[in-house]
Enzyme design. Structure first.
Site, PDB file in Angstrom:
ATOM      1  N   GLU A  61       0.835  -1.207   0.000  1.00 40.04           N
ATOM      2  CA  GLU A  61       0.000   0.000   0.000  1.00 40.04           C
ATOM      3  C   GLU A  61       0.867   1.254   0.000  1.00 40.04           C
ATOM      4  OE1 GLU A  61      -0.107  -2.646   1.892  1.00 40.04           O
ATOM      5  OE2 GLU A  61      -2.056  -2.947   2.832  1.00 40.04           O
ATOM      6  N   CYS A  97      -0.091   1.246   7.298  1.00 35.55           N
ATOM      7  CA  CYS A  97      -0.540   1.662   5.956  1.00 35.55           C
ATOM      8  C   CYS A  97      -1.852   2.419   6.026  1.00 35.55           C
ATOM      9  CB  CYS A  97      -0.654   0.455   5.032  1.00 35.55           C
ATOM     10  SG  CYS A  97       0.966  -0.160   4.540  1.00 35.55           S
TER      11      CYS A  97
END
Ligand code: THU
Length: 137
Positions: A61, A97
């Site tokens: 991510e 993330c």
């Protein structure tokens, strides 16, 4: 019952699956891919890149985010995203993330990821309800 998902989320899941093939993950063998849909309609992908010094590893991510900002600049907005893996495992975005994504992601942006009960889709704000932010006076 057949699963109903916006076609765009299926496209993002496919792109995430494809980029996961490029994963550098000799330590975990967990091959993750992420695909971001930006406000302008662009799709940017990223995969996890591990390191012998484990903490230096970058998740899929964040790899995608770094790529998106590098290509399209600091004003990007993420309107939808998908995270998946080649291991057939659940892979909701990790906490770090989520915080990184919060900087650029709309609260209502749908996030698609494989969970133990199949692909789940939920608004970003449900994944991270209270992201930290810095409001300077
Ligand atoms: N990983 C990601 O790429 N994204 C996540 O949200 C969770 C974990 C990667 C990091 C590491 O390379 C491997 O998965 C095992 O944790």
């Amino acid at each position: 019952m057949t699963e109903q998902r916006a076609p765009m989320l299926d496209t993002l899941l496919e792109q995430a699956q494809k980029v996961a093939e490029n994963s550098y993950s000799p330590y975990s063998n967990f091959k993750v891919g992420a695909a971001l849909l930006l406000a302008g309609g662009e799709i940017v992908t990223g995969t996890n890149v591990e390191n012998t010094s484990y903490g230096v590893t970058i998740c899929a991510e964040r790899a995608a985010l770094v790529q998106a900002v590098s290509r399209f600049g600091p004003e990007i907005r993420v309107h939808a995203l998908a995270v998946t893996n080649l291991n057939g495992a659940a892979s909701p975005p990790c906490g770090a993330c989520r915080q990184a994504l919060a900087e650029f992601t709309e609260a209502e942006a749908p996030v698609a990821f494989p969970a133990s009960d199949g692909v789940r889709v939920m608004p970003f704000a449900e994944l991270l309800p209270l992201a930290t932010e810095m409001k300077l006076k």
